[in-house]
Design a protein around this motif. Structure first.
Motif, mmCIF file in Angstrom:
data_model
loop_
_atom_site.group_PDB
_atom_site.id
_atom_site.type_symbol
_atom_site.label_atom_id
_atom_site.label_comp_id
_atom_site.label_asym_id
_atom_site.label_seq_id
_atom_site.Cartn_x
_atom_site.Cartn_y
_atom_site.Cartn_z
ATOM 1 N N GLU A 223 -9.567 46.071 37.457
ATOM 2 C CA GLU A 223 -10.300 46.744 36.384
ATOM 3 C C GLU A 223 -10.243 48.258 36.542
ATOM 4 O OE1 GLU A 223 -14.225 45.195 36.441
ATOM 5 O OE2 GLU A 223 -13.658 43.214 35.684
ATOM 6 N N ALA A 224 -10.348 48.738 37.769
ATOM 7 C CA ALA A 224 -10.365 50.187 37.987
ATOM 8 C C ALA A 224 -9.018 50.817 37.678
ATOM 9 C CB ALA A 224 -10.770 50.484 39.430
ATOM 10 N N LEU A 225 -7.927 50.157 38.003
ATOM 11 C CA LEU A 225 -6.599 50.721 37.736
ATOM 12 C C LEU A 225 -6.345 50.885 36.244
ATOM 13 C CD1 LEU A 225 -4.327 48.903 40.350
ATOM 14 C CD2 LEU A 225 -5.161 51.256 40.404
ATOM 15 N N GLN A 226 -7.039 50.107 35.415
ATOM 16 C CA GLN A 226 -6.849 50.208 33.972
ATOM 17 C C GLN A 226 -7.496 51.458 33.385
ATOM 18 O OE1 GLN A 226 -7.213 46.367 31.747
ATOM 19 N NE2 GLN A 226 -7.641 45.489 33.769
ATOM 20 N N ALA A 227 -8.195 52.226 34.241
ATOM 21 C CA ALA A 227 -8.712 53.514 33.783
ATOM 22 C C ALA A 227 -7.605 54.547 33.659
ATOM 23 C CB ALA A 227 -9.789 54.017 34.744
ATOM 24 N N LEU A 228 -6.436 54.263 34.211
ATOM 25 C CA LEU A 228 -5.299 55.165 34.114
ATOM 26 C C LEU A 228 -4.540 54.915 32.815
ATOM 27 C CD1 LEU A 228 -3.978 54.866 37.762
ATOM 28 C CD2 LEU A 228 -4.949 56.924 36.731
ATOM 29 N N ARG A 229 -4.068 55.977 32.232
ATOM 30 C CA ARG A 229 -3.282 55.865 31.007
ATOM 31 C C ARG A 229 -1.963 55.156 31.320
ATOM 32 N NH1 ARG A 229 -2.139 61.025 27.028
ATOM 33 N NH2 ARG A 229 -1.858 59.836 25.095
ATOM 34 N N GLY A 230 -1.585 54.232 30.455
ATOM 35 C CA GLY A 230 -0.329 53.517 30.630
ATOM 36 C C GLY A 230 -0.433 52.265 31.471
ATOM 37 N N ILE A 231 -1.629 51.978 32.007
ATOM 38 C CA ILE A 231 -1.802 50.798 32.853
ATOM 39 C C ILE A 231 -2.869 49.907 32.225
ATOM 40 C CG2 ILE A 231 -2.475 49.952 35.129
ATOM 41 C CD1 ILE A 231 -1.364 52.446 36.344
ATOM 42 N N ALA A 232 -2.428 48.840 31.579
ATOM 43 C CA ALA A 232 -3.336 47.835 31.048
ATOM 44 C C ALA A 232 -3.400 46.666 32.030
ATOM 45 C CB ALA A 232 -2.884 47.389 29.661
ATOM 46 N N GLN A 233 -3.894 45.529 31.585
ATOM 47 C CA GLN A 233 -4.171 44.447 32.527
ATOM 48 C C GLN A 233 -2.921 43.928 33.216
ATOM 49 O OE1 GLN A 233 -7.319 41.327 32.117
ATOM 50 N NE2 GLN A 233 -5.566 39.998 31.714
ATOM 51 N N ILE A 234 -1.836 43.685 32.465
ATOM 52 C CA ILE A 234 -0.627 43.134 33.076
ATOM 53 C C ILE A 234 -0.078 44.090 34.130
ATOM 54 C CG2 ILE A 234 1.743 42.432 32.650
ATOM 55 C CD1 ILE A 234 -0.258 40.405 31.682
ATOM 56 N N ALA A 359 -5.447 56.547 45.163
ATOM 57 C CA ALA A 359 -6.796 57.117 45.251
ATOM 58 C C ALA A 359 -7.834 56.174 44.647
ATOM 59 C CB ALA A 359 -6.831 58.470 44.538
ATOM 60 N N ILE A 360 -7.524 55.574 43.509
ATOM 61 C CA ILE A 360 -8.464 54.636 42.888
ATOM 62 C C ILE A 360 -8.633 53.400 43.762
ATOM 63 C CG2 ILE A 360 -8.733 53.059 40.935
ATOM 64 C CD1 ILE A 360 -7.596 55.212 39.137
ATOM 65 N N GLY A 361 -7.520 52.892 44.297
ATOM 66 C CA GLY A 361 -7.609 51.712 45.148
ATOM 67 C C GLY A 361 -8.468 51.952 46.377
ATOM 68 N N VAL A 362 -8.343 53.121 46.991
ATOM 69 C CA VAL A 362 -9.131 53.437 48.188
ATOM 70 C C VAL A 362 -10.618 53.510 47.838
ATOM 71 C CG1 VAL A 362 -9.608 55.243 49.874
ATOM 72 C CG2 VAL A 362 -7.259 54.577 49.410
ATOM 73 N N ILE A 363 -10.953 54.133 46.721
ATOM 74 C CA ILE A 363 -12.358 54.258 46.328
ATOM 75 C C ILE A 363 -12.985 52.888 46.113
ATOM 76 C CG2 ILE A 363 -13.869 54.962 44.426
ATOM 77 C CD1 ILE A 363 -12.262 57.481 44.164
ATOM 78 N N VAL A 364 -12.288 52.019 45.392
ATOM 79 C CA VAL A 364 -12.860 50.711 45.048
ATOM 80 C C VAL A 364 -12.897 49.797 46.262
ATOM 81 C CG1 VAL A 364 -12.583 48.685 43.585
ATOM 82 C CG2 VAL A 364 -12.119 50.957 42.662
ATOM 83 N N GLU A 365 -11.820 49.765 47.032
ATOM 84 C CA GLU A 365 -11.759 48.822 48.154
ATOM 85 C C GLU A 365 -12.684 49.207 49.299
ATOM 86 O OE1 GLU A 365 -7.105 47.462 47.391
ATOM 87 O OE2 GLU A 365 -7.627 48.700 49.126
ATOM 88 N N ARG A 366 -12.983 50.492 49.422
ATOM 89 C CA ARG A 366 -13.871 50.939 50.489
ATOM 90 C C ARG A 366 -15.319 51.064 50.048
ATOM 91 N NH1 ARG A 366 -10.075 55.596 53.378
ATOM 92 N NH2 ARG A 366 -8.463 54.153 54.119
ATOM 93 N N ALA A 367 -15.598 50.693 48.810
ATOM 94 C CA ALA A 367 -16.972 50.734 48.334
ATOM 95 C C ALA A 367 -17.786 49.656 49.047
ATOM 96 C CB ALA A 367 -17.018 50.525 46.822
ATOM 97 N N PRO A 368 -19.081 49.891 49.285
ATOM 98 C CA PRO A 368 -19.902 48.890 49.980
ATOM 99 C C PRO A 368 -19.937 47.550 49.276
ATOM 100 C CG PRO A 368 -21.044 50.998 49.840
ATOM 101 C CD PRO A 368 -19.817 51.110 48.981
#
Length: 378
Positions: A223-234, A359-368
């Motif tokens: 879900e977080a990666l879809q905040a980037l332009r050009g990246i939808a669910q697939i 950067a997005i992956g690190v933020i989400v995966e390291r969240a409590p």
């Protein structure tokens, strides 16, 4: 002090060549065993105890079955990158026995590079994503066959229309040939095109269901990666399935190298020479990132589709998405202004896009806490 034995396996569909490297001593061939779970269990029992063994084999078409079998037996195992196994320039003899001995020797010396082994959830999702990718390639081939067949016989729509829309397919269904053989050919090609459409719909529906049942942290990253332009669910699912945990890379350039988007270099002394991308990485990840990079040729903006995808993500993730638009669009314009061809520019933008993905992956995966319900409130 416990002595560790290093085991090299040259794995094939039916057989496994085994070589053993003692901590101090020569490397010797152990022989060939069947590629069966009971044979692997007997091998471990003969060479054991399990905690004294270190096993490696090359990644290949047999997958990670042996890795899981050895791990279940308590044997540390690594799957190594075959392209990074050291080779001697003058060695012109290649056999299964010599390959196993080379693996054992290089493993003992610490010269091998291990690859990431996906867990069951990532491997299942990756298989599904790659099945869809294969279906897209089959759809392209089927469309080419039908389109070139019609073109070869001078059948063109009038007035001209966009290819492969519903209107275009309706026109193809109305085309008739006088020769029965050609009419049978048209029907077969058309049936194959329609079959690929239905196949893609089934696979994409399966991907939607797989995302809803995925582990919470994986679903949060998608879900977080879809905040980037050009990246939808697939695209987001493909990235997560191919990379696994983004936080396993200590720095963004490591992820860029994993994708094969790093630049080649042949420098010596005062001479510096850089070439195109290495392509020594995950081709599936490289393709999806470069496709997404084309979106950054447009001016920064948050459209309705992107705004909808960003409703469930945190403000930090949204800020990274906006920063990516500003930086990557400016990078695109700057490189294009230098006279670079558009394909090179987009590839360079795709390489930098991986930094924002990391950067997005690190933020989400390291969240409590990373379930979807808490990501938006983070």
């Amino acid at each position: 002090m416990m002595k560790v034995r290093f085991i090299g396996l040259d794995v094939h569909a039916e057989t496994i060549a085994v070589a053993v490297a003692e901590p101090e001593g020569d490397v010797r061939s152990w022989g060939v065993i069947p590629n069966r779970s009971d044979a692997i269990r007997r091998l471990v029992k003969k060479l054991g105890p399990a905690e004294t063994l270190r096993v490696c084999y090359e990644a290949g078409p047999t997958g990670y079955v042996i890795y899981w079998q050895l791990s279940a037996l308590g044997v540390p195992c690594e799957v190594v990158a075959p392209t990074l196994v050291p080779t001697k320039a003058g060695d012109r003899v290649k056999t299964d026995r010599r390959d196993a001995e080379k693996l054992a020797r290089s493993y003992r010396a610490g010269d091998l590079t291990a690859v990431w082994v996906p867990d069951a959830a990532h491997e299942a999702l990756r298989d599904l994503v790659r099945a869809r990718e294969a279906a897209k390639k089959d759809q392209l081939r089927a469309r080419h066959r039908l389109g070139k067949f019609l073109l070869r016989h001078g059948r063109r729509p009038s007035p001209p229309m966009a290819a492969w829309t519903q209107r275009h397919l309706a026109w193809i269904r109305q085309v008739q040939f006088d020769q029965p053989a050609q009419e049978a050919t048209r029907l077969d090609y058309l049936h194959e095109v329609e079959h690929t459409v239905a196949r893609l719909a089934r696979l994409e529906h399966a991907i939607d269901e797989a995302v809803t049942t995925a582990p919470p942290r994986m679903r949060a990253v998608i879900e977080a990666l879809q905040a980037l332009r050009g990246i939808a669910q697939i695209s987001a699912v493909t990235i997560v399935a191919e990379v696994g945990e983004l936080s396993r890379f200590a720095r963004a350039p490591q992820l860029m190298g994993y994708s094969g988007l790093g630049a080649c270099e042949d420098s010596s002394g005062a001479r510096t020479r850089r070439g195109g991308i290495t392509k020594t990485g995950n081709a599936h990840l490289r393709r999806i990132v470069v496709e997404a990079a084309w979106s950054y040729r447009h001016r920064p903006a948050v459209g309705s589709a992107l705004r909808k995808r960003q409703t469930t993500v945190s403000e930090d993730v949204k800020a990274i998405g906006w920063k990516a638009q500003l930086r990557l669009h400016a990078r695109y314009r700057k490189l294009l202004g230098r006279g670079k061809c558009q394909q090179q520019v987009v590839t360079a933008v795709g390489r930098e896009l991986l930094g924002f993905i990391w950067a997005i992956g690190v933020i989400v995966e390291r969240a409590p806490s990373t379930p979807s319900s808490t990501v938006a409130a983070a």
